[in-house]
Design a protein around this motif. Structure first.
Motif, PDB file in Angstrom:
ATOM      1  N   PRO A 132       0.857  -1.188   0.000  1.00  0.00           N
ATOM      2  CA  PRO A 132       0.000   0.000   0.000  1.00  0.00           C
ATOM      3  C   PRO A 132       0.898   1.244   0.000  1.00  0.00           C
ATOM      4  O   PRO A 132       1.971   1.247   0.610  1.00  0.00           O
ATOM      5  CB  PRO A 132      -0.775  -0.108   1.316  1.00  0.00           C
ATOM      6  N   MET A 133       0.461   2.264  -0.669  1.00  0.00           N
ATOM      7  CA  MET A 133       1.254   3.491  -0.769  1.00  0.00           C
ATOM      8  C   MET A 133       1.572   4.057   0.614  1.00  0.00           C
ATOM      9  O   MET A 133       2.698   4.488   0.872  1.00  0.00           O
ATOM     10  CB  MET A 133       0.493   4.510  -1.607  1.00  0.00           C
ATOM     11  N   SER A 134       0.601   4.043   1.526  1.00  0.00           N
ATOM     12  CA  SER A 134       0.831   4.604   2.853  1.00  0.00           C
ATOM     13  C   SER A 134       1.873   3.800   3.629  1.00  0.00           C
ATOM     14  O   SER A 134       2.681   4.370   4.370  1.00  0.00           O
ATOM     15  CB  SER A 134      -0.476   4.676   3.648  1.00  0.00           C
ATOM     16  N   THR A 135       1.899   2.492   3.446  1.00  0.00           N
ATOM     17  CA  THR A 135       2.886   1.651   4.129  1.00  0.00           C
ATOM     18  C   THR A 135       4.286   1.983   3.652  1.00  0.00           C
ATOM     19  O   THR A 135       5.214   2.132   4.449  1.00  0.00           O
ATOM     20  CB  THR A 135       2.584   0.159   3.882  1.00  0.00           C
ATOM     21  N   MET A 136       4.442   2.111   2.348  1.00  0.00           N
ATOM     22  CA  MET A 136       5.746   2.432   1.800  1.00  0.00           C
ATOM     23  C   MET A 136       6.202   3.822   2.235  1.00  0.00           C
ATOM     24  O   MET A 136       7.342   4.018   2.661  1.00  0.00           O
ATOM     25  CB  MET A 136       5.737   2.333   0.280  1.00  0.00           C
ATOM     26  N   ALA A 137       5.307   4.806   2.164  1.00  0.00           N
ATOM     27  CA  ALA A 137       5.655   6.170   2.557  1.00  0.00           C
ATOM     28  C   ALA A 137       6.038   6.218   4.040  1.00  0.00           C
ATOM     29  O   ALA A 137       7.008   6.886   4.424  1.00  0.00           O
ATOM     30  CB  ALA A 137       4.496   7.118   2.264  1.00  0.00           C
ATOM     31  N   ARG A 138       5.299   5.498   4.875  1.00  0.00           N
ATOM     32  CA  ARG A 138       5.618   5.452   6.308  1.00  0.00           C
ATOM     33  C   ARG A 138       6.999   4.835   6.517  1.00  0.00           C
ATOM     34  O   ARG A 138       7.807   5.335   7.304  1.00  0.00           O
ATOM     35  CB  ARG A 138       4.562   4.656   7.068  1.00  0.00           C
ATOM     36  N   ALA A 139       7.300   3.766   5.803  1.00  0.00           N
ATOM     37  CA  ALA A 139       8.611   3.125   5.926  1.00  0.00           C
ATOM     38  C   ALA A 139       9.722   4.092   5.519  1.00  0.00           C
ATOM     39  O   ALA A 139      10.762   4.164   6.177  1.00  0.00           O
ATOM     40  CB  ALA A 139       8.663   1.855   5.079  1.00  0.00           C
ATOM     41  N   TRP A 140       9.504   4.831   4.443  1.00  0.00           N
ATOM     42  CA  TRP A 140      10.503   5.814   4.011  1.00  0.00           C
ATOM     43  C   TRP A 140      10.720   6.875   5.084  1.00  0.00           C
ATOM     44  O   TRP A 140      11.852   7.230   5.401  1.00  0.00           O
ATOM     45  CB  TRP A 140      10.068   6.483   2.718  1.00  0.00           C
ATOM     46  N   LEU A 141       9.632   7.406   5.617  1.00  0.00           N
ATOM     47  CA  LEU A 141       9.749   8.450   6.638  1.00  0.00           C
ATOM     48  C   LEU A 141      10.450   7.926   7.891  1.00  0.00           C
ATOM     49  O   LEU A 141      11.328   8.605   8.456  1.00  0.00           O
ATOM     50  CB  LEU A 141       8.372   8.999   7.013  1.00  0.00           C
TER      51      LEU A 141
END
Length: 88
Positions: free
Chosen positions: A68-77
């Motif tokens: 999911p896009m939110s999972t990936m973005a959270r991991a990046w942050l």
């Protein structure tokens, strides 16, 4: 970051996880070294404005990773936060 899995591999991994969970013996103690986390603890929403182009680029990468896009973005942050903390 998550390993690239094709949809068939991802489905097989999910089925393995479901089978192992169904067979788990909850009366046994956790193995030595097991770390228990509480991923669903209280959290806060963080909104970020992106251009359509930026949004589409992130969405494309997330889809290629089967995330999911939110999972990936959270991991990046969180990865960047960890790097910043170690640098200071």
């Amino acid at each position: 970051m998550a390993k690239n899995l094709d949809p068939h591999e991802a489905g097989a991994a999910r089925e393995d996880a479901r089978r192992l969970e169904a067979e788990a013996d909850t009366d046994e103690p956790y193995p030595e070294g097991t770390v228990i986390s509480r991923p669903n603890q209280a959290s806060r929403m963080f909104n970020v404005r992106l251009s359509e182009e930026q949004f589409a680029a992130i969405q494309e990468i997330a889809e290629s990773q089967h995330l999911p896009m939110s999972t990936m973005a959270r991991a990046w942050l969180l990865d960047r936060l960890d790097k910043e903390r170690r640098a200071s």
